[in-house]
Design a protein around this motif. Structure first.
Motif, mmCIF file in Angstrom:
data_model
loop_
_atom_site.group_PDB
_atom_site.id
_atom_site.type_symbol
_atom_site.label_atom_id
_atom_site.label_comp_id
_atom_site.label_asym_id
_atom_site.label_seq_id
_atom_site.Cartn_x
_atom_site.Cartn_y
_atom_site.Cartn_z
ATOM 1 N N LYS A 190 -1.523 -0.554 -9.089
ATOM 2 C CA LYS A 190 -1.214 -0.303 -10.501
ATOM 3 C C LYS A 190 0.198 0.260 -10.663
ATOM 4 O O LYS A 190 0.934 -0.108 -11.581
ATOM 5 N N GLY A 191 0.579 1.174 -9.756
ATOM 6 C CA GLY A 191 1.920 1.747 -9.817
ATOM 7 C C GLY A 191 2.999 0.700 -9.594
ATOM 8 O O GLY A 191 4.007 0.658 -10.311
ATOM 9 N N ASN A 207 -6.818 4.778 -3.369
ATOM 10 C CA ASN A 207 -5.378 4.815 -3.118
ATOM 11 C C ASN A 207 -4.750 3.432 -3.250
ATOM 12 O O ASN A 207 -3.634 3.301 -3.768
ATOM 13 N N MET A 208 -5.447 2.404 -2.792
ATOM 14 C CA MET A 208 -4.927 1.048 -2.920
ATOM 15 C C MET A 208 -4.824 0.638 -4.388
ATOM 16 O O MET A 208 -3.834 0.023 -4.809
ATOM 17 N N GLU A 223 -1.946 7.924 -11.146
ATOM 18 C CA GLU A 223 -2.201 8.716 -9.938
ATOM 19 C C GLU A 223 -3.172 9.869 -10.173
ATOM 20 O O GLU A 223 -3.792 10.363 -9.235
ATOM 21 N N SER A 224 -3.314 10.289 -11.408
ATOM 22 C CA SER A 224 -4.236 11.389 -11.721
ATOM 23 C C SER A 224 -5.660 10.905 -11.979
ATOM 24 O O SER A 224 -6.562 11.710 -12.213
ATOM 25 N N ASP A 225 -5.867 9.578 -11.931
ATOM 26 C CA ASP A 225 -7.195 9.001 -12.158
ATOM 27 C C ASP A 225 -7.990 9.059 -10.850
ATOM 28 O O ASP A 225 -7.764 8.270 -9.926
ATOM 29 N N TYR A 252 -3.628 3.309 4.850
ATOM 30 C CA TYR A 252 -3.973 2.846 6.195
ATOM 31 C C TYR A 252 -4.171 3.967 7.210
ATOM 32 O O TYR A 252 -4.573 3.705 8.342
ATOM 33 N N GLY A 253 -3.897 5.196 6.809
ATOM 34 C CA GLY A 253 -4.158 6.328 7.688
ATOM 35 C C GLY A 253 -3.010 6.656 8.632
ATOM 36 O O GLY A 253 -2.005 5.937 8.711
#
Length: 296
Positions: free
Chosen positions: A88-89, A82-83, A75-77, A142-143
């Motif tokens: 990856k998460g 965001n996708m 998440e810090s990359d 997706y906003g």
């Protein structure tokens, strides 16, 4: 203060016991058997863990903490979308369960006996954290236009993944985790966009979402994120260099404790006391203290 070799011994006990709990359920194992497997005396084992339940809880915390640490790195990359972060998460989470499936399969059979105790509550807390994480990323990807359906989307994604994981756990299907993640998110995208286009009313409105999660009105922040904000704040403010260095040292020690197997409250309290002397950090200090659940 716990010496380095004591921390290493504790980690050895946790990892070794985890393999033992992967072969037998917690109800079938005695503390003496655990001590023998770990190569320590029963008395020494009780110095680290007060009971089998405490040991099992610390194993869970240790492995979940490692998984969360890997996700925080992703998440810090800032080079990832965001996708990409979400994929990856999810992959890290699923690989964690696949790698340790024998442990989770065996211990899940005993969960009925853990109702209302600390281990059941810990699993419940992890489920809550995951659903919130799902919802957060769906809105990021997706906003705001799909925010109305984000809670339902989180439930649907959890269900989709759970059923694929059951095929791996209980039916012994050899499935590719990366493919499952891609497929699950593609299915979810069709569902969410379809609900949005048809202007459907969500099932999980805010009231039901809060009721299901049993949300507290207090918004808790992850302590590692708070510490990062405090370090950034120190660089922005005109704080005397000596005081700044002392504050950084205290923050670093708290970070080290939080990434250890069992953070020591006496150390956390001492470092929090040091940080309390900096007026510009008072707001962060209070939130951090609440997040760490450390008394004044």
């Amino acid at each position: 203060m716990m010496r380095k070799k004591d921390v290493e011994k504790e980690k050895h006990i946790l990892v070794t016991s985890m393999h033992l709990f992967s072969a037998k359920s917690v109800n079938q194992i005695s503390m003496q058997e655990i001590a023998d497997e770990c190569g320590v005396s029963k008395g020494s084992l009780y110095m680290y863990f007060k009971s089998k339940e405490d040991l099992l809880l610390q194993i869970l915390k240790y492995f979940f903490h490692n998984m969360e640490g890997q996700i925080l790195v992703v998440e810090s990359d800032h080079n990832l979308s965001n996708m990409e972060k979400f994929k990856k998460g999810l992959t890290i989470k699923m690989n964690h369960y696949v790698k340790n499936q024998e442990f989770y399969k065996l211990q899940s059979k005993d969960l009925s006996g853990y109702l209302n105790n600390i281990i059941y509550q810990y699993f419940r807390e992890q489920n809550t954290i995951q659903l919130k994480w799902f919802k957060k990323y769906l809105i990021k990807i997706y906003g705001q236009k799909i925010e109305l359906y984000a809670a339902d989307g989180a439930f649907l994604l959890a269900a989709i993944i759970r059923h694929y994981m059951e095929l791996i756990f209980w039916k012994h299907f050899s499935l590719n985790v990366d493919k499952i993640v891609d497929y699950a998110l593609t299915q979810l995208e069709f569902i969410i966009k379809g609900m949005n286009e048809k202007s459907m009313s969500p099932i999980m409105n805010e009231s039901l979402w809060s009721l299901y999660l049993e949300e507290d009105t207090t918004k808790k922040k992850h302590p590692l994120k708070l510490l990062n904000k405090m370090k950034h704040h120190l660089e922005q403010e005109g704080i005397p260099s000596e005081q700044k260095e002392e504050a950084k040292a205290s923050i670093n020690i708290i970070e080290q404790e939080l990434t250890s197997i069992q953070p020591r409250k006496v150390i956390l309290k001492g470092m929090l006391h040091n940080l309390a002397t900096i007026d510009s950090l008072k707001e962060y200090h209070q939130i951090l203290q609440e997040s760490l659940m450390v008394d004044r």
